[in-house]
Design an enzyme around this catalytic site. Structure first.
Site, PDB file in Angstrom:
ATOM      1  N   LEU A 135     -18.169  -2.591   0.596  1.00  0.00           N
ATOM      2  CA  LEU A 135     -18.914  -1.678  -0.272  1.00  0.00           C
ATOM      3  C   LEU A 135     -18.551  -1.858  -1.743  1.00  0.00           C
ATOM      4  O   LEU A 135     -18.980  -1.073  -2.590  1.00  0.00           O
ATOM      5  CB  LEU A 135     -18.651  -0.224   0.139  1.00  0.00           C
TER       6      LEU A 135
ATOM      7  N   TYR B 297       0.835  -1.212   0.000  1.00  0.00           N
ATOM      8  CA  TYR B 297       0.000   0.000   0.000  1.00  0.00           C
ATOM      9  C   TYR B 297       0.862   1.252   0.000  1.00  0.00           C
ATOM     10  O   TYR B 297       1.961   1.266   0.535  1.00  0.00           O
ATOM     11  CB  TYR B 297      -0.890   0.023   1.233  1.00  0.00           C
TER      12      TYR B 297
ATOM     13  N   LEU C  43     -21.566  -0.142  -4.027  1.00  0.00           N
ATOM     14  CA  LEU C  43     -22.783  -0.378  -3.255  1.00  0.00           C
ATOM     15  C   LEU C  43     -23.276   0.868  -2.529  1.00  0.00           C
ATOM     16  O   LEU C  43     -24.347   0.848  -1.919  1.00  0.00           O
ATOM     17  CB  LEU C  43     -22.558  -1.527  -2.267  1.00  0.00           C
TER      18      LEU C  43
ATOM     19  N   LYS D 108     -23.299   5.526  -5.656  1.00  0.00           N
ATOM     20  CA  LYS D 108     -22.909   6.843  -6.176  1.00  0.00           C
ATOM     21  C   LYS D 108     -22.629   6.810  -7.676  1.00  0.00           C
ATOM     22  O   LYS D 108     -22.863   7.806  -8.376  1.00  0.00           O
ATOM     23  CB  LYS D 108     -21.700   7.380  -5.414  1.00  0.00           C
TER      24      LYS D 108
ATOM     25  N   PHE E  90     -15.765  -1.485  -3.635  1.00  0.00           N
ATOM     26  CA  PHE E  90     -15.111  -0.311  -4.239  1.00  0.00           C
ATOM     27  C   PHE E  90     -16.045   0.888  -4.316  1.00  0.00           C
ATOM     28  O   PHE E  90     -15.912   1.729  -5.209  1.00  0.00           O
ATOM     29  CB  PHE E  90     -14.588  -0.650  -5.634  1.00  0.00           C
ATOM     30  N   GLY E  91     -17.005   0.959  -3.421  1.00  0.00           N
ATOM     31  CA  GLY E  91     -17.928   2.086  -3.400  1.00  0.00           C
ATOM     32  C   GLY E  91     -19.133   1.915  -4.288  1.00  0.00           C
ATOM     33  O   GLY E  91     -20.064   2.742  -4.255  1.00  0.00           O
TER      34      GLY E  91
ATOM     35  N   SER F 253     -13.632  -5.110   1.390  1.00  0.00           N
ATOM     36  CA  SER F 253     -14.427  -4.565   0.289  1.00  0.00           C
ATOM     37  C   SER F 253     -15.935  -4.755   0.500  1.00  0.00           C
ATOM     38  O   SER F 253     -16.650  -5.158  -0.416  1.00  0.00           O
ATOM     39  CB  SER F 253     -14.003  -5.207  -1.046  1.00  0.00           C
TER      40      SER F 253
END
Length: 345
Positions: free
Chosen positions: A235, A53, A240, A243, A237-238, A233
């Site tokens: 969500l 990371y 869910l 947006k 990668f967002g 994960s």
């Protein structure tokens, strides 16, 4: 906050774990430290990072996340948190890490651990995980095993023996896996028992409304063998959060980084997200809250790894832990699951 002692260990972890892979690319150090402070204030004692990371992985981002977490720890906070990290494995083009020597052999494991300890400013890691299998397996959006892709890999026993040395030296306390499949978990457990080597206590795999493959592959093994699921994960990668349904160009990892979300670029993903989003609104919840509350409510999830780029997102993620998951909501989700069965394995 709820806390659980992981089986076969004395690690008492919060049910919500702070993931840190945005630190260094999407979040600067001030923002990273603010997230860490807020997470601890809300009762989170479990922090997950990795040598690779921040992400997406580049030579410039390598090690940044661990360094930011280490600067926050500064020794005084160390005993108050459960700290986990991971070693990058072979099979990916990460030639800037140990000059591309990413095998799970003694030399590579020792170098990786010692570099992580230096960046994290600590003498030990509570949990050390193999970031993905060294052998040929489908990972990160792939789902079909292909024998044509076979490659050599360090024998499991040799890897466990190298980890055993690091445990004996006090540099790591417990061992875990990530992005692993049933055969790998089974072999690690078998060899640990047979040769009195460190026992795998956890597996960090993707788990969300869009990807429930854990339930049909590893759930029974995890239950019977006491190998805890650390779900990442939640969500997706967002996605869910819905947006990207509202604005396909919304700012986030899916739009910022090309090819970074291949797991979710599958035909049934968008209609599934739309269906879960509609269900959330029907029950007076945000789509993100529904998705997180679902994972939080699973009896077999020891801790859920959340990630955010703003304090507002982090607050909503943690607040979702307080949502009461009703039987009505459970029934509705199971019905949708049968309609959109694991659209993003």
């Amino acid at each position: 906050m709820r806390y659980l002692t992981l089986p076969h260990s004395d690690l008492k972890v919060s049910a919500v774990c702070l993931g840190t892979m945005t630190f260094g690319t999407q979040n600067n150090e001030v923002e990273a430290h603010a997230q860490l402070d807020y997470a601890v204030e809300r009762g989170i004692n479990f922090i997950d990072t990795a040598e690779m990371y921040s992400v997406p992985p580049t030579p410039e981002s390598y090690g940044k996340t661990e360094s930011m977490v280490g600067n926050w720890l500064k020794g005084s906070r160390r005993d108050d948190v459960i700290l986990a990290s991971k070693i990058a494995g072979p099979g990916r083009s990460l030639n800037w890490i140990r000059d591309g020597d990413l095998s799970f052999d003694r030399a590579s494991l020792r170098a990786a651990v010692e570099d992580s300890l230096r960046r994290l400013r600590t003498d030990y890691l509570d949990l050390y995980q193999l970031h993905w299998p060294a052998r040929n397996v489908p990972t990160f959006g792939s789902y079909l095993f292909d024998p044509k892709l076979e490659r050599d890999f360090i024998p499991f026993r040799e890897t466990l023996e190298a980890l055993a040395e690091l445990v004996q030296e006090g540099k790591i306390r417990y061992v875990g896996l990530s992005n692993e499949w049933p055969w790998g978990v089974m072999k690690f457990l078998q060899l640990a028992d047979e040769y009195d080597l460190p026992r795998v206590i956890s597996v960090q795999n993707a788990y969300s409304l869009l990807n429930r493959t854990y339930e049909t592959s590893l759930l029974e093994m995890g239950y019977r063998e006491g190998v805890s699921l650390l779900a990442y994960s939640p969500l997706a990668f967002g996605l869910l959060s819905a947006k990207y349904l509202r604005d396909p160009k919304a700012r986030g990892r899916v739009t910022l980084f090309d090819g970074f979300a291949q797991r979710y670029q599958k035909p049934a993903v968008e209609p599934a997200v739309a269906a879960y989003s509609e269900l959330a609104v029907t029950h007076g919840l945000s789509p993100a809250t529904l998705a997180l509350a679902f994972v939080y409510s699973r009896w077999f999830v020891a801790s859920t790894i959340i990630g955010a780029t703003t304090i507002g997102q982090l607050r909503e993620n943690i607040d979702a832990f307080e949502v009461e998951f009703s039987s009505e909501l459970e029934t509705a989700i199971q019905e949708l699951h049968l309609t959109y069965f694991n659209p993003a394995p």
